[in-house]
Scaffold this motif. Structure first.
Motif, PDB file in Angstrom:
ATOM      1  N   UNK A  92       1.251  -0.830   0.121  1.00 54.87           N
ATOM      2  CA  UNK A  92       0.580  -0.276   0.206  1.00 54.87           C
ATOM      3  C   UNK A  92       0.544   1.152  -0.294  1.00 54.87           C
ATOM      4  N   UNK A  93       2.240   1.197  -0.535  1.00 53.50           N
ATOM      5  CA  UNK A  93       2.609   2.194  -0.536  1.00 53.50           C
ATOM      6  C   UNK A  93       3.264   3.054   0.781  1.00 53.50           C
ATOM      7  N   UNK A  95       1.175   4.238   2.617  1.00 60.48           N
ATOM      8  CA  UNK A  95      -0.013   4.712   2.724  1.00 60.48           C
ATOM      9  C   UNK A  95      -0.905   4.373   4.036  1.00 60.48           C
ATOM     10  N   UNK A  96      -2.087   2.856   3.139  1.00 58.50           N
ATOM     11  CA  UNK A  96      -2.391   2.215   3.251  1.00 58.50           C
ATOM     12  C   UNK A  96      -2.262   1.065   3.582  1.00 58.50           C
ATOM     13  N   UNK A  97      -3.185  -0.264   3.209  1.00 53.38           N
ATOM     14  CA  UNK A  97      -3.058  -1.402   3.612  1.00 53.38           C
ATOM     15  C   UNK A  97      -4.183  -2.064   2.881  1.00 53.38           C
ATOM     16  N   UNK A  98      -3.335  -2.826   1.518  1.00 54.47           N
ATOM     17  CA  UNK A  98      -4.756  -3.492   0.717  1.00 54.47           C
ATOM     18  C   UNK A  98      -4.870  -4.715   1.636  1.00 54.47           C
ATOM     19  N   UNK A  99      -5.947  -4.295   2.507  1.00 52.09           N
ATOM     20  CA  UNK A  99      -6.404  -5.623   3.469  1.00 52.09           C
ATOM     21  C   UNK A  99      -6.454  -6.751   3.173  1.00 52.09           C
ATOM     22  N   UNK A 100      -7.482  -6.838   2.005  1.00 52.16           N
ATOM     23  CA  UNK A 100      -8.311  -8.524   2.042  1.00 52.16           C
ATOM     24  C   UNK A 100      -7.092  -9.230   0.922  1.00 52.16           C
ATOM     25  N   UNK A 101      -6.601  -8.127  -0.085  1.00 50.11           N
ATOM     26  CA  UNK A 101      -6.529  -8.029  -1.797  1.00 50.11           C
ATOM     27  C   UNK A 101      -5.146  -8.877  -1.029  1.00 50.11           C
ATOM     28  N   UNK A 102      -4.041  -8.874  -1.095  1.00 53.49           N
ATOM     29  CA  UNK A 102      -2.565  -8.545   0.158  1.00 53.49           C
ATOM     30  C   UNK A 102      -2.271  -9.399   0.776  1.00 53.49           C
ATOM     31  N   UNK A 103      -4.243  -9.676   2.146  1.00 57.33           N
ATOM     32  CA  UNK A 103      -3.669 -10.316   3.158  1.00 57.33           C
ATOM     33  C   UNK A 103      -4.774 -11.397   3.599  1.00 57.33           C
ATOM     34  N   UNK A 104      -5.785 -10.830   4.477  1.00 56.44           N
ATOM     35  CA  UNK A 104      -6.653 -11.710   4.480  1.00 56.44           C
ATOM     36  C   UNK A 104      -6.712 -12.898   3.359  1.00 56.44           C
ATOM     37  N   UNK A 105      -7.288 -12.326   2.174  1.00 51.09           N
ATOM     38  CA  UNK A 105      -6.885 -13.795   0.859  1.00 51.09           C
ATOM     39  C   UNK A 105      -6.180 -14.639   1.222  1.00 51.09           C
ATOM     40  N   UNK A 106      -4.723 -13.680   1.191  1.00 52.77           N
ATOM     41  CA  UNK A 106      -3.671 -14.914   0.776  1.00 52.77           C
ATOM     42  C   UNK A 106      -3.755 -15.626   2.430  1.00 52.77           C
ATOM     43  N   UNK A 107      -4.405 -15.427   3.378  1.00 47.49           N
ATOM     44  CA  UNK A 107      -3.862 -16.287   4.147  1.00 47.49           C
ATOM     45  C   UNK A 107      -4.587 -17.319   4.812  1.00 47.49           C
ATOM     46  N   UNK A 160       9.627 -19.765  11.204  1.00 46.73           N
ATOM     47  CA  UNK A 160       8.638 -18.802  11.287  1.00 46.73           C
ATOM     48  C   UNK A 160       8.789 -17.768  10.176  1.00 46.73           C
ATOM     49  N   UNK A 161       8.094 -17.349   9.149  1.00 40.47           N
ATOM     50  CA  UNK A 161       8.603 -16.324   7.649  1.00 40.47           C
ATOM     51  C   UNK A 161       7.986 -15.114   7.792  1.00 40.47           C
ATOM     52  N   UNK A 162       7.833 -15.042   6.906  1.00 41.80           N
ATOM     53  CA  UNK A 162       7.255 -13.344   6.015  1.00 41.80           C
ATOM     54  C   UNK A 162       7.024 -13.797   4.982  1.00 41.80           C
ATOM     55  N   UNK A 163       6.296 -12.591   4.806  1.00 43.99           N
ATOM     56  CA  UNK A 163       5.691 -12.242   3.712  1.00 43.99           C
ATOM     57  C   UNK A 163       4.996 -11.078   3.200  1.00 43.99           C
ATOM     58  N   UNK A 164       5.479 -10.360   2.042  1.00 44.75           N
ATOM     59  CA  UNK A 164       5.253  -9.214   2.055  1.00 44.75           C
ATOM     60  C   UNK A 164       5.048  -8.140   0.941  1.00 44.75           C
ATOM     61  N   UNK A 165       3.986  -7.862  -0.212  1.00 44.50           N
ATOM     62  CA  UNK A 165       3.906  -7.406  -1.102  1.00 44.50           C
ATOM     63  C   UNK A 165       4.007  -6.134  -1.174  1.00 44.50           C
ATOM     64  N   UNK A 166       4.184  -5.842  -2.808  1.00 39.49           N
ATOM     65  CA  UNK A 166       4.775  -4.482  -2.613  1.00 39.49           C
ATOM     66  C   UNK A 166       5.507  -3.448  -1.012  1.00 39.49           C
ATOM     67  N   UNK A 199      11.480 -15.924   3.646  1.00 39.34           N
ATOM     68  CA  UNK A 199      10.953 -14.589   3.262  1.00 39.34           C
ATOM     69  C   UNK A 199      10.107 -14.721   2.166  1.00 39.34           C
ATOM     70  N   UNK A 200       8.939 -14.511   1.383  1.00 36.91           N
ATOM     71  CA  UNK A 200       8.355 -14.468   0.646  1.00 36.91           C
ATOM     72  C   UNK A 200       8.122 -13.157   0.089  1.00 36.91           C
ATOM     73  N   UNK A 201       8.696 -12.457  -1.353  1.00 36.59           N
ATOM     74  CA  UNK A 201       8.616 -10.768  -1.536  1.00 36.59           C
ATOM     75  C   UNK A 201       8.119 -11.014  -2.974  1.00 36.59           C
ATOM     76  N   UNK A 202       6.953 -10.635  -2.640  1.00 39.37           N
ATOM     77  CA  UNK A 202       5.895 -10.933  -3.908  1.00 39.37           C
ATOM     78  C   UNK A 202       6.268  -8.970  -4.313  1.00 39.37           C
ATOM     79  N   UNK A 203       6.552  -8.964  -5.995  1.00 39.96           N
ATOM     80  CA  UNK A 203       6.267  -7.627  -6.618  1.00 39.96           C
ATOM     81  C   UNK A 203       6.790  -7.011  -5.204  1.00 39.96           C
TER      82      UNK A 203
END
Length: 297
Positions: A92-93, A95-107, A160-166, A199-203
């Protein structure tokens, strides 16, 4: 060619793309900090979905753009019998969090496929902070320590790993490469390491010194403690895929396990929603990568 098409079809059938968002009311949450988070310039407006009626849809569906987050939380998606936990940082730059698209749906996808997931609601906006990634990284490091120390009941601590988008990918990358905790320890949970096991780094954005630069940022220096990394990016992403390519090359040079996937189409911000494109395969590929690492069933 036919064998490749059959393989891709089998993967998509075995691991369906993320489905439409469900109600999150039953999801348990954990506060990241016992009190106030480390010092930062907090927003004065209340936390809210900032999406307008003309907001960009992805795969024909709207996106929750969560803004003015000042109270970090982990939203928990435990999987029965899991040995791995992934902490997910939406983009979300800063600035914001793309909460469902890059968060809850992925989880939910990982939960359905035997891996426990926790979506991090990290602090935003931080675009005026110096550096802008610091508050999100503090929240992510603290989250890794909470889970690894056993503070989150029912969540695996072995891996325990991490994943992040943008921008969330940039946050996850910093968490993977930092050699020190970026805040003063606040309790016994901070006695364990905040560095993720993978770590998983997505775009991921901002890996290079500019949007079109091929020069890798000096923030990301590969060393003996750098964890394995998975990359997914699109060739036509305006945030160049060359950052992921350059970082992959450095990991290869240093013998750090890594997996790089650059898809022909997808642009930026595709999440895990099904569009029938090649990039839809990134989620099952990530799951298979974790299996190859011995970090999931």
């Amino acid at each position: 060619m036919m064998n490749r098409l059959l393989f891709l079809l089998m993967v998509v059938v075995a691991f369906p793309a993320v489905s439409e968002s469900a109600d999150d009311a039953s999801v348990k949450t954990v506060r990241v900090w016992p009190g106030d988070p480390p010092a930062w310039t907090a927003p004065t407006a209340a936390e809210a979905d900032t999406s307008g009626p003309d907001g960009r849809a992805v795969a024909g569906k709207p996106v929750i753009r969560l803004g003015n987050v000042s109270s970090p939380e982990l939203h928990l998606y435990p999987a029965t019998g899991a040995e791995t936990t992934i902490v997910i940082a939406p983009g979300g730059g800063f600035s914001i969090l793309a909460w469902d698209l890059e968060g809850t749906e992925i989880a939910r996808w990982f939960q359905a496929n035997g891996i426990s997931a926790a979506v991090l609601k990290y602090r935003v906006p931080t675009r005026d902070e110096d550096p802008k990634w610091l508050p999100p990284v503090q929240d992510l490091q603290r989250s890794v320590s909470l889970i690894r120390s056993g503070a989150v009941a029912g969540f695996p601590t072995q891996q325990v790993g991490v994943m992040g988008f943008s921008a969330g990918g940039n946050t996850a990358a910093h968490a993977a490469f930092l050699s020190e905790r970026k805040y003063e320890a606040v309790d016994d949970h901070d006695r364990v390491s905040p560095t993720p096991d993978f770590a998983a780094l997505v775009y991921t954005a901002y890996l290079t010194n500019g949007r079109d630069s091929e020069e890798l940022s000096t923030d990301f220096q590969v060393g003996k403690d750098t964890p394995p990394i998975f990359f997914a990016h699109a060739f036509d992403d305006p945030h160049t895929c060359l950052g992921a390519v350059a970082l992959f090359q450095e990991l290869k040079r240093h013998g750090v396990p890594a997996s790089l996937h650059v898809f022909a189409k997808g642009g930026h911000g595709f999440g895990g929603r099904d569009t029938g494109q090649e990039k839809d395969l990134w989620l099952p590929l990530c799951k298979a990568w974790l299996t190859d690492l011995g970090q999931s069933e």
